[in-house]
Design an enzyme around this catalytic site. Structure first.
Site, mmCIF file in Angstrom:
data_model
loop_
_atom_site.group_PDB
_atom_site.id
_atom_site.type_symbol
_atom_site.label_atom_id
_atom_site.label_comp_id
_atom_site.label_asym_id
_atom_site.label_seq_id
_atom_site.Cartn_x
_atom_site.Cartn_y
_atom_site.Cartn_z
ATOM 1 N N SER A 267 39.460 45.110 37.832
ATOM 2 C CA SER A 267 38.620 43.977 37.440
ATOM 3 C C SER A 267 37.774 44.355 36.231
ATOM 4 O O SER A 267 37.668 45.526 35.862
ATOM 5 C CB SER A 267 37.696 43.594 38.592
ATOM 6 O OG SER A 267 36.702 44.592 38.735
ATOM 7 N N LYS A 268 37.155 43.327 35.662
ATOM 8 C CA LYS A 268 36.286 43.552 34.513
ATOM 9 C C LYS A 268 35.128 44.461 34.915
ATOM 10 O O LYS A 268 34.658 45.289 34.146
ATOM 11 C CB LYS A 268 35.773 42.210 33.998
ATOM 12 C CG LYS A 268 34.882 42.356 32.786
ATOM 13 C CD LYS A 268 34.470 41.025 32.240
ATOM 14 C CE LYS A 268 32.980 40.800 32.285
ATOM 15 N NZ LYS A 268 32.149 41.933 31.910
ATOM 16 N N ARG A 269 34.687 44.294 36.155
ATOM 17 C CA ARG A 269 33.569 45.116 36.625
ATOM 18 C C ARG A 269 33.918 46.615 36.589
ATOM 19 O O ARG A 269 33.091 47.445 36.279
ATOM 20 C CB ARG A 269 33.144 44.693 38.031
ATOM 21 C CG ARG A 269 31.665 44.765 38.177
ATOM 22 C CD ARG A 269 31.023 43.914 39.263
ATOM 23 N NE ARG A 269 31.808 42.877 39.843
ATOM 24 C CZ ARG A 269 32.100 42.833 41.154
ATOM 25 N NH1 ARG A 269 31.708 43.801 41.955
ATOM 26 N NH2 ARG A 269 32.760 41.818 41.638
ATOM 27 N N ASP A 272 33.482 47.799 33.099
ATOM 28 C CA ASP A 272 32.063 47.952 32.746
ATOM 29 C C ASP A 272 31.508 49.227 33.384
ATOM 30 O O ASP A 272 30.798 50.002 32.762
ATOM 31 C CB ASP A 272 31.254 46.750 33.247
ATOM 32 C CG ASP A 272 31.633 45.475 32.495
ATOM 33 O OD1 ASP A 272 32.301 45.606 31.453
ATOM 34 O OD2 ASP A 272 31.276 44.382 32.956
#
Ligand code: GLU
Length: 519
Positions: A267-269, A272
């Site tokens: 995921s994008k998380r 990050d």
């Protein structure tokens, strides 16, 4: 007759492209080119609520950056044979196909209000039905054209009552298809619900629009992410009911992309948290909770080269069956086959993508790499000849991962150090070193050979004279010349800096560090 291979990438413009989406586009592209077929792009924007401005432009730019070329798309200069390629612009035609299914008895009108649907779900939940659905059983108790008398249906339609059109999924039927990656997939129709095909706003749902368009656009192979596998049996039913089974595309559902630790979907998380991009290009969005603008980093802006990114991406779920890891796009096209796409999920490895970037960066000629450094120097108003920039990148390139590292790591070529690595100085700086280096600095400007080898010869000579071993002074010399403890070959650095500048830096440091010498 053999049909021409035609594949499509069909993104919904609901936000930036996730790396998984780019992989889908890439595999479609590789397959199309390998088979001598066509690759088209269709924008699936029937869900107006999820429309995000700028997303379509983003998709176009991303694919361009990746080098994924489209034979037909909404952005082609000449309209393709099946234009328009944006579903919102194809809206008028979907109703006709929904009506075809109504007329053949495979679809029906449903007039249930949201409250009635909620009540149905509540009733089923209370009766401990695990997955309440509008299906072959429950539809018999709802307000639709299967349960209501014909004249009432007509009257509801004539009076403009809101309705949806649902697919009439049979109660007991086996739906099967042969997935190119997964083999035979068999699903019982009792697990499929009566999906909405046309919404009350007159827009088709994804399922209807997708099947109608794949058929009209003569798609032969549907290559897409695993998340669409549960929809495939429904799609097979649609092909059957339309009478298009003979030309139904072959399905290939690509494996999931997992987080680096393999514990779930990437995921994008994760990006990050672990410091890597999950989008090809930077995305400017809005935080859903706060409404504040947000920026998500992209591979392009982080300094990844498209070739490296693509090579890495190709290996996320596919392998060539050999040890070779470096593939240009033409080589990927040559080597690609769906048979070698894996069923099992692929784990994202941020070290591997960096490794690829280093490889592709180093493979570039120094004159090209020098442009990265020259651009950064210009931004900082520092003059530098092209020749010197070429020398610097030549010395640095084995040590950098991204183009921007050249400037970050090479600043000491242009700016003399103000301070010196504390650790090295406290361990290595002493009277003998200072005196040996000072003598070296004094002799250097008059030394005729300032090639790295020539400088090394002089240094060795001075040190021998002073009775100091080279190993004792080398680190200190690096630190007084560059300020930092690590870098490329020190002789090459001094040669690029030139005799004057090097000597000056050593002399300055010897003065500055005088107090550091313990008695
Ligand atoms: N519009 C769908 C998506 O956003 C396409 C799925 C498919 O390829 O059928 O991924």
């Amino acid at each position: 007759m053999e049909r021409e291979v035609r594949v499509r990438f069909a993104p919904s413009p609901t936000g930036p492209l996730h790396i998984g989406g780019v992989r889908t586009a890439l595999y479609n592209y590789l397959f199309a080119r390998k088979m001598g077929g066509k690759m088209l792009l269709r924008i699936e924007d029937t869900d107006q609520n999820r429309f995000v401005p700028g997303a379509e432009q983003y998709i176009a730019e991303s694919l361009k950056w990746c080098g994924i070329e489209l034979d037909e798309s909404p952005w082609s200069e000449t309209p393709g044979p099946h234009a328009p390629y944006r579903q919102s612009e194809r809206k008028p035609m979907y109703m006709e196909y929904a009506m075809q299914l109504i007329n053949s008895g495979h679809a029906y009108y449903a007039f249930d209000t949201p409250e009635e649907l909620d009540a149905m779900r509540a009733r089923l939940t209370a009766a401990k039905v695990p997955n309440p659905q509008y299906n072959s059983i429950t539809r018999t108790q709802m307000r639709n054209s299967l349960t209501l008398p014909e004249d009432e249906v007509k009257q509801l339609l004539d009076s403009g009552s809101p309705y949806v059109i649902r697919l009439k999924v049979p109660r007991k039927e086996e739906v099967r298809f042969n997935d190119m990656i997964r083999g035979w997939v068999v699903v019982h129709s009792s697990s499929i619900d009566d999906k909405v095909l046309m919404k009350s706003d007159g827009m088709p749902t994804y399922h209807l629009a997708n099947i109608v368009d794949d058929h009209l656009m003569e798609i032969t192979h549907v290559i897409r992410g695993e998340e669409w596998l549960p929809s495939a049996p429904l799609h097979v039913l649609l092909y059957r009911y339309f009478g298009w089974e003979d030309t139904m595309p072959q399905f290939a559902h690509l494996p999931l992309l997992l987080k680096p630790d393999g514990t779930g979907k990437l995921s994008k998380r994760d990006g990050d948290r672990l410091g890597f991009p999950v989008f090809p290009l930077e995305w400017h969005g809005t935080d859903v909770e706060t409404g504040q603008p947000t920026v998500s980093s992209g591979y392009r802006e982080s300094g990844y080269l498209p070739d490296a990114f693509i090579n890495f991406l190709a290996f996320l779920g596919w392998n060539p069956g050999s040890q070779q890891e470096i593939f240009s796009m033409p080589e990927l096209i040559e080597a690609f086959s769906i048979e070698r796409v894996s069923k099992s999920p692929a784990r994202f490895d941020q070290n591997k993508v960096r490794w690829y970037n280093e490889h592709y960066l180093r493979a570039k000629p120094d004159t090209e790499l020098a442009q990265f450094l020259l651009a950064a120097l210009q931004e900082h108003n520092i003059a530098c000849s092209a020749e010197k920039a070429v020398q610097i990148v030549g010395a640095m390139k084995e040590r950098v991962t991204f183009p921007q590292d050249f400037w970050r790591e090479a600043q000491y070529f242009f700016i003399a150090p103000e301070s010196y690595d504390e650790q090295v100085i406290s361990k290595k700086w002493n009277a003998a070193t200072a005196s040996a280096l000072l003598e070296f600095a004094q002799e250097l400007p008059a030394h005729s050979d300032t090639t790295p080898e020539g400088i090394k010869t002089l240094l060795t000579m001075v040190l021998e004279r002073q009775g100091v071993k080279i190993g004792q002074v080398l680190q200190a010399l690096r630190v007084v010349v560059t300020g930092v403890a690590a870098g490329p070959d020190l002789m090459a650095i001094m040669s690029i800096l030139g005799a004057q500048e090097t000597a000056q830096r050593i002399t300055t440091a010897v003065e500055r560090l005088a107090s550091k010498i313990s008695a």
